[in-house]
Motif scaffolding. Structure first.
Motif, PDB file in Angstrom:
ATOM      1  N   LEU A  99      -7.061  11.156   1.769  1.00 45.80           N
ATOM      2  CA  LEU A  99      -6.954  10.228   0.648  1.00 45.80           C
ATOM      3  C   LEU A  99      -5.961   9.137   1.001  1.00 45.80           C
ATOM      4  N   GLY A 100      -5.954   8.092   0.207  1.00 44.66           N
ATOM      5  CA  GLY A 100      -5.050   6.984   0.456  1.00 44.66           C
ATOM      6  C   GLY A 100      -5.650   5.927   1.356  1.00 44.66           C
ATOM      7  N   LEU A 124       0.060  11.289  -7.223  1.00 41.19           N
ATOM      8  CA  LEU A 124       0.127   9.906  -6.763  1.00 41.19           C
ATOM      9  C   LEU A 124       0.568   8.998  -7.905  1.00 41.19           C
ATOM     10  N   GLN A 136       0.856  -1.178   0.000  1.00 38.82           N
ATOM     11  CA  GLN A 136       0.000   0.000   0.000  1.00 38.82           C
ATOM     12  C   GLN A 136       0.898   1.235   0.000  1.00 38.82           C
ATOM     13  N   ARG A 137       0.293   2.389  -0.213  1.00 37.81           N
ATOM     14  CA  ARG A 137       1.037   3.630  -0.096  1.00 37.81           C
ATOM     15  C   ARG A 137       1.345   3.903   1.372  1.00 37.81           C
ATOM     16  N   ALA A 186      -5.430   0.382  -5.670  1.00 41.76           N
ATOM     17  CA  ALA A 186      -5.533   1.402  -4.624  1.00 41.76           C
ATOM     18  C   ALA A 186      -6.809   2.215  -4.804  1.00 41.76           C
ATOM     19  N   ASP A 230      -7.855   5.319  -3.700  1.00 38.79           N
ATOM     20  CA  ASP A 230      -7.288   6.486  -3.031  1.00 38.79           C
ATOM     21  C   ASP A 230      -8.314   7.510  -2.586  1.00 38.79           C
TER      22      ASP A 230
END
Length: 442
Positions: free
Chosen positions: A297-298, A371, A103-104, A377, A379
């Motif tokens: 976000l994310g 991004l 993941q981020r 994802a 986001d």
């Protein structure tokens, strides 16, 4: 056309006269040498190499500088970083198709300016590391009573956590001995993650020699600990990115007063815009936690088993419902070069961020962000969920402040004056090479 010009001129003159009649704003005092901790220069020079050396990451592919690079204002120019599983630097960083990220990184990479200031008593967006004299280590951290000794400063303690984050530096489960130790929960044991990192560093003769030169105990035979590694990295950051040489500093000291748009923006900042209610003091922060309604976000900051994408900020640390969606007031020194902005980096335009930050309840949440593509994802899950978005905005206590486009432009002009002369390049700079022989991100 002449009449319109005359009306605009009259409005400008009236505004200028009103500004002249307004009382001068109360400004912070200038920064002084006493505001910063003294630093061992030998230790800082050692820390410079460690900061840029990828040897301390699990897969030897990520350095501190990978997400905190001087080219990007000591950040990475991304809304949310790609740590393990990313390749490239800054906004050019992409997911490695042969080692995809899980993941981020859930929060924006914070800038590193003035972290050696004595008034810095909370670190991270949620303040999960903070000075606490009542604790044996002098610090409150997620490790609680298991917090090891030997860290000289709160900044040194902060450096140890990215090294054990699977998404940041440690790596995915089973990829290396450090990531295995992290997934087993073994951080502080003799074969724990930090001990393994310290052994890596110790196995490099040049580092062993430099640590001995910097610390008499190590010269006498004491093994290098991870705290020693962290202390050196922190010493480097304190020297490299101390920032107190900006036009704003020269204004505060009376050396060269601001003028024009920058001075008008200063009056707004400390006046009707209300920015200084939170961004106060020499570093332009009150070091407190506020719910400002910044877009989320994310992946969010919940546990891995949780399915939501929210980030409840300070509440994750204190457990108090009143702290939901509160985040640490960021210092604004060098803010003009540290974007994207917000705890999730949702804004990549400073003027837009200022306008939305002043009046978050009616601000449109960004439709995109800086991004790198990451398959799978989601986001914008919080943005696209009315109930989730309402919880974020419902936590905001401060009334909206409506700013005109002209107001925002003046505030940007003022904030540009808070960029230090040596802020972008630093003092020691990027080393040509590091003792491990691994490539240096330039």
């Amino acid at each position: 056309m002449v009449r319109i010009f005359a009306l605009c001129l009259a409005a400008f003159v009236t505004t200028a006269q009103a500004d002249e009649a307004a009382p001068a704003p109360e400004l912070p005092r200038p920064l002084r040498d006493a505001d910063f901790r003294p630093v061992n220069e030998t230790e800082a020079a050692l820390g410079q190499l460690l900061f840029y050396d990828k040897v301390i990451s699990g897969n030897r592919n990520i350095a501190c500088a990978s997400c905190h690079h001087p080219r990007f204002g000591t950040g990475d120019g991304l809304a949310l970083s790609l740590g393990e599983g990313g390749i490239g630097l800054g906004p050019d960083r992409v997911a490695d198709p042969n080692n995809m990220p899980e993941q981020r990184v859930p929060r924006n990479a914070q800038p590193l300016f003035n972290l050696g200031a004595r008034e810095m008593v909370h670190l991270f967006h949620d303040g999960r590391i903070e000075v606490d004299p009542a604790r044996p280590s002098g610090l409150r951290t997620p490790l609680e009573s298991e917090m090891p000794a030997g860290f000289d400063t709160i900044l040194a303690a902060q450096t140890m956590f990215p090294a054990i984050s699977p998404d940041e530096m440690a790596g995915h489960y089973g990829e290396n001995e450090i990531s295995v130790a992290v997934r087993k929960g073994d951080l502080t044991g003799p074969d724990g993650a930090w001990a393994l990192i310290a052994r890596r560093v110790s196995s490099i003769p040049a580092y062993l020699q430099m640590f001995a030169a910097a610390d008499p105990e190590i010269a006498a035979g004491r093994p290098i600990s991870f705290a020693d590694v962290s202390n050196a990295i922190a010493a480097f950051m304190e020297v490299e990115w101390r920032s107190d040489d900006s036009p704003f500093d020269r204004h505060l000291s009376g050396e060269t007063p601001l003028s024009g748009d920058a001075l008008a923006g200063l009056s707004l900042f400390y006046g009707k815009a209300g920015c200084s209610e939170c961004h106060s003091g020499p570093l332009l922060t009150d070091h407190q936690f506020h719910a400002a309604g910044a877009p989320q976000l994310g992946p969010g900051k919940g546990a891995r088993f949780e399915r939501h994408a929210r980030d409840e900020g300070r509440m994750e640390v204190t457990g108090r419902a009143a702290d939901a969606y509160r985040f640490r007031t960021p210092p604004l020194r060098n803010v003009a070069i540290t974007g994207p902005w917000g705890h999730a980096g949702a804004h990549d335009d400073l003027a837009a961020f200022i306008a939305d930050h002043a009046a978050p309840r009616n601000a449109p949440w960004p439709q995109d962000a800086v991004l790198p593509a990451l398959p799978g994802a989601d986001d914008f899950a919080v943005r696209d969920d009315d109930a989730e978005r309402a919880m974020v905005l419902g936590s905001v206590a401060r009334p909206d402040v409506t700013l005109t486009a002209g107001d925002v432009a003046l505030l940007v002009a003022f904030l540009n004056t808070a960029t230090g002369d040596s802020a972008k390049a630093g003092r020691l700079g990027i080393p040509q090479s590091v003792p491990s022989g691994l490539p240096v991100d330039r």
